[in-house]
Design a protein around this motif. Sequence first.
Motif, PDB file in Angstrom:
ATOM      1  N   LEU A  81      32.206  38.299  26.362  1.00 22.74           N
ATOM      2  CA  LEU A  81      32.146  38.898  27.688  1.00 22.74           C
ATOM      3  C   LEU A  81      32.750  40.292  27.717  1.00 22.74           C
ATOM      4  CD1 LEU A  81      33.363  35.796  29.739  1.00 22.74           C
ATOM      5  CD2 LEU A  81      31.004  36.568  29.445  1.00 22.74           C
ATOM      6  N   ILE A  82      32.094  41.177  28.458  1.00 20.42           N
ATOM      7  CA  ILE A  82      32.654  42.493  28.765  1.00 20.42           C
ATOM      8  C   ILE A  82      32.671  42.600  30.281  1.00 20.42           C
ATOM      9  CG2 ILE A  82      32.439  44.989  28.507  1.00 20.42           C
ATOM     10  CD1 ILE A  82      32.979  43.707  25.901  1.00 20.42           C
ATOM     11  N   ASN A  83      33.804  42.231  30.888  1.00 24.55           N
ATOM     12  CA  ASN A  83      33.916  42.319  32.339  1.00 24.55           C
ATOM     13  C   ASN A  83      35.174  43.097  32.704  1.00 24.55           C
ATOM     14  OD1 ASN A  83      36.030  40.484  31.976  1.00 24.55           O
ATOM     15  ND2 ASN A  83      34.794  38.710  32.545  1.00 24.55           N
ATOM     16  N   VAL A  84      35.597  42.989  33.951  1.00 28.64           N
ATOM     17  CA  VAL A  84      36.733  43.789  34.406  1.00 28.64           C
ATOM     18  C   VAL A  84      38.018  43.433  33.656  1.00 28.64           C
ATOM     19  CG1 VAL A  84      37.406  42.215  36.272  1.00 28.64           C
ATOM     20  CG2 VAL A  84      37.857  44.676  36.503  1.00 28.64           C
ATOM     21  N   GLN A  86      38.242  43.078  30.473  1.00 31.35           N
ATOM     22  CA  GLN A  86      38.253  43.875  29.242  1.00 31.35           C
ATOM     23  C   GLN A  86      38.220  45.377  29.519  1.00 31.35           C
ATOM     24  OE1 GLN A  86      35.971  41.117  29.447  1.00 31.35           O
ATOM     25  NE2 GLN A  86      37.594  39.935  28.479  1.00 31.35           N
ATOM     26  N   LEU A  90      35.706  48.835  35.354  1.00 31.44           N
ATOM     27  CA  LEU A  90      34.586  48.138  36.000  1.00 31.44           C
ATOM     28  C   LEU A  90      34.935  47.661  37.407  1.00 31.44           C
ATOM     29  CD1 LEU A  90      33.123  45.959  33.084  1.00 31.44           C
ATOM     30  CD2 LEU A  90      32.003  47.847  34.273  1.00 31.44           C
ATOM     31  N   SER A  96      28.690  43.869  34.759  1.00 33.58           N
ATOM     32  CA  SER A  96      29.358  43.461  33.530  1.00 33.58           C
ATOM     33  C   SER A  96      28.304  43.143  32.492  1.00 33.58           C
ATOM     34  CB  SER A  96      30.280  42.250  33.768  1.00 33.58           C
ATOM     35  OG  SER A  96      29.556  41.170  34.311  1.00 33.58           O
ATOM     36  N   GLN A 178      31.367  42.500  38.563  1.00 33.74           N
ATOM     37  CA  GLN A 178      32.417  42.877  37.622  1.00 33.74           C
ATOM     38  C   GLN A 178      33.052  41.650  36.999  1.00 33.74           C
ATOM     39  OE1 GLN A 178      35.016  44.849  40.489  1.00 33.74           O
ATOM     40  NE2 GLN A 178      36.502  43.186  40.319  1.00 33.74           N
ATOM     41  N   ASN A 179      32.919  40.497  37.659  1.00 30.80           N
ATOM     42  CA  ASN A 179      33.523  39.257  37.182  1.00 30.80           C
ATOM     43  C   ASN A 179      32.647  38.096  37.661  1.00 30.80           C
ATOM     44  OD1 ASN A 179      35.353  37.573  35.948  1.00 30.80           O
ATOM     45  ND2 ASN A 179      36.841  37.643  37.613  1.00 30.80           N
TER      46      ASN A 179
END
Length: 225
Positions: A81-84, A86, A90, A96, A178-179
Amino acid sequence: MASSTCFLLVVVLALITSQAIASDPSPLQDFCVADKYSPVRVNGFACKDPMAVNADDFFKAAMLDKPRNTMMSKVGSNVTLINVMQIPGLNTLGISLARIDYAPLGQNPPHTHPRATEILTVLEGTLYVGFVTSNPNKLFAKVLNKGDVFVFPQGLIHFQFNPIYDKPAVAIAALSSQNPGAITIANAVFGSKPPISDDVLAKAFQVEKRTIDWLQAQFWENNHN
């Protein structure tokens, strides 16, 4: 005539309102980098002082370039995952990303994203994907090959499966939050802490309680990292 026009206006306003609250709130400034250490609790994260923001708040090095280990996963997949959490930059931007690696015959099992629509692109290999609508429960499914794209509407149960027995697959997913969250159905139903009553589940699935007890005793793995 006037009453029908008024009714139409109410319907249009209701539709606009429902769309407005169906995704993350729009930002009111250029950015609101997440301050994950702030004691303030809001729907998202409080904003970091703009004077303390730098380029690293919008950057994450080499997160999606290398294959992930799928052999240790019981379901044969690994979601990166690449979200807020990480990338703090964002926060409030409503987007994301995820990389999903699939072992041969591996799957990303049925799950939902309560806060996001997902658009998936196959980078390598072949995937059988689909989602199920609400009332009636209709399945929309396709076999995807390299370069193909598929959309999973927000909140609906969906899955991906690599049907090839000797080749892995890789996909990239973009999500409109973002999540976005992820609720894997089997994990949530049979692996919740504390567990859902086996009386409830036995009646819901129309099976004997001992079947539910066996399912609840399994290790329900989370493949989202």
